[in-house]
Scaffold this active site. Structure first.
Site, mmCIF file in Angstrom:
data_model
loop_
_atom_site.group_PDB
_atom_site.id
_atom_site.type_symbol
_atom_site.label_atom_id
_atom_site.label_comp_id
_atom_site.label_asym_id
_atom_site.label_seq_id
_atom_site.Cartn_x
_atom_site.Cartn_y
_atom_site.Cartn_z
ATOM 1 N N ASP A 41 0.808 -1.076 -0.176
ATOM 2 C CA ASP A 41 0.108 -0.074 -0.137
ATOM 3 C C ASP A 41 1.018 1.223 0.065
ATOM 4 O O ASP A 41 2.250 1.082 0.181
ATOM 5 C CB ASP A 41 -0.955 -0.095 1.178
ATOM 6 C CG ASP A 41 -1.792 1.254 1.338
ATOM 7 O OD1 ASP A 41 -2.133 1.458 0.269
ATOM 8 O OD2 ASP A 41 -2.277 1.374 2.627
ATOM 9 N N ASP A 43 0.053 4.968 1.682
ATOM 10 C CA ASP A 43 -0.135 5.709 2.785
ATOM 11 C C ASP A 43 0.026 4.944 4.043
ATOM 12 O O ASP A 43 -0.580 3.926 4.130
ATOM 13 C CB ASP A 43 -1.417 6.659 2.732
ATOM 14 C CG ASP A 43 -1.419 7.519 1.571
ATOM 15 O OD1 ASP A 43 -0.711 8.332 1.643
ATOM 16 O OD2 ASP A 43 -2.433 7.438 0.936
#
Length: 469
Positions: A41, A43
């Site tokens: 991912d 963030d």
């Protein structure tokens, strides 16, 4: 009693520095030698952010609300008010901490910025502190009654919800807590990124060892591109075999409704049919079923890292058989607390008190009853002290007194390994095997050293309780 406590306080040297914040913890056995493909991912996984971002998010969202509710402008951001994993009762406007067995931890329920008395909490929930989470919250924690805040971005969001609730309650303004929740929506910026050099080191090391890398994020390409150029350099896409943005997780992992679309060099959407996922290209949306079909990347040879237990990890673990790694930045702070002498002594004495209460409760004479009541009072005070070491409002994100939190139970369920940041990978060889530690079940507890040392070895005293039968 004083003699017992003095002995308990004699903690062996070195005990207060046993935990290393750069450790990777295992819930399942994972052999990195078998992992060929690493996914990430963006963030709070590849990009970690400074605490000043929380203030910026809070202020941005507050300024939006000020247009409608001017009095909210007086509420400044309160660092360390909220913790990840809390639940928000949308109908009652209450923020609370719930344990792994769906019990509200009394003393951690807030209406606005003020704690709600235990008696009122019990009254509000029909005389019990148990809530049927599966019914009111749903699997992804987004049910019609209860919302669970699972990502790090939600911390300033929770603080603003509490501040807004406090404003309305203080001024006797009628409002819909559910509508207020929908009003608070935030985003972030790349200038708050921390430790980008470590992210570069991890990605470069994996790529140089022949590992395939991919990125699946909900963030837009323009946002990711700025952050990755800041951390890795303008050629960051050369490190990745596949880049997917605006993926719409968790739907990306559990629905096959959206096809992949390609973005050109200007970030404009192209409409050609996608028959392969190629290195150097950027793709938008899509779904995991097409991803698996086009790549063949299946099973335990894939290890995917993310910070959101539901959106990033749950479906991958339960439905698709990928290995999963949870990024939990809070581990750094919690580890520092656990390594303090105050916490070690408090926890050891708390365990000892519990053992004493368990062993001595059979004594019914008035003097013994008074001693037991004193011990119970001291135990509750000690629980509050150890809770406040982590967070004065909600305590540790991993524990509610003796039980794990709902967040902690989900962390164990949906992640094979967990760590404070992906930079922890730099401390391990890429053929390293992570082994989970054996922890005691309740019926095994008497065999464990900490129970032997705190007087719980023979609990319960069945021979002393024989008259009950």
């Amino acid at each position: 009693m004083k003699e017992i406590k003095a002995e308990i306080n004699l903690i062996p040297p070195g005990v207060c520095s046993l935990l290393n914040p750069s450790t990777i913890y295992a819930n399942n056995e994972v052999d990195l030698d078998e992992v060929e493909i690493y996914g990430f991912d963006y963030d709070y996984t590849l990009a970690l952010y400074s605490n000043t971002l929380d203030t910026m998010i809070y202020n941005t969202a507050r300024d939006f609300l000020v247009k409608h509710y001017k009095g909210i402008s007086k509420y400044d951001y309160i660092p360390n008010f909220a913790t990840r994993g809390l639940h928000y009762d949308i109908q009652k406007g209450l923020l609370m901490k719930i344990d792994a067995f769906h019990y509200i931890q009394l003393g951690t329920v807030y209406r606005g910025l003020n704690p709600v008395p235990d008696e009122e909490v019990l009254e509000l929930y029909g005389g019990t502190n148990h809530v049927p989470l599966e019914e009111v919250s749903g699997f992804y924690g987004k049910g019609p009654v209860m919302k669970q805040f699972m990502d790090v971005f939600s911390i300033p969001e929770m603080t603003l919800l509490a501040a807004a609730n406090d404003y309305f309650n203080s001024n006797d303004i009628e409002y819909d807590p559910g509508h207020l929740y929908k009003d608070v929506s935030v985003s972030a910026f790349e200038k708050y990124i921390l430790r980008g050099d470590e992210t570069y080191a991890v990605l470069h090391r994996l790529a140089s060892h022949g590992k395939k890398l991919f990125l699946i994020t909900n963030s837009p390409f323009s946002f990711v591109d700025k952050g990755m150029k800041y951390m890795v350099g303008k050629d960051w896409r050369e490190l990745f075999d596949i880049v997917i943005v605006q993926a719409d997780k968790p739907h990306f992992f559990n629905s096959c409704g959206k096809p992949f679309r390609r973005l050109d060099s200007n970030g404009d959407l192209q409409w050609d049919k996608i028959t392969s996922l190629d290195k150097g290209q950027v793709y938008k949306q899509g779904n995991l079923f097409d991803f698996l079909r086009l790549t063949g990347w299946r099973g335990s040879k894939v290890l995917y890292f993310g910070d959101h237990l539901y959106s990033d990890l749950a479906d991958l673990m339960l439905r698709h058989g990928w290995r999963t790694g949870a990024i939990v930045p809070e581990l750094e702070v919690e580890t520092r607390v656990v390594n303090t002498e105050q916490y070690a002594q408090g926890l050891t004495w708390l365990q000892a008190l519990t053992g004493l209460l368990e062993r001595m409760q059979m004594h019914r004479d008035p003097e013994s009853k008074k001693v037991l009541q004193d011990w119970l009072k001291e135990r509750e005070e000690l629980r509050a002290v150890t809770k406040n070491l982590f967070n004065p409002h909600f305590g540790s994100i991993f524990r509610t007194c003796h039980n794990p939190t709902y967040f902690s139970r989900r962390l164990c369920r949906f992640s094979d390994v967990y760590m404070a940041s992906i930079s922890c990978l730099l401390n391990y060889d890429l053929s390293y095997t992570f082994y989970p530690r054996r922890t005691p079940l309740q019926h095994e507890a008497p065999l464990w050293m900490d129970q032997l040392c705190t007087g719980c070895m023979k609990t319960p005293f069945l021979e002393e309780m024989a008259h009950i039968r």
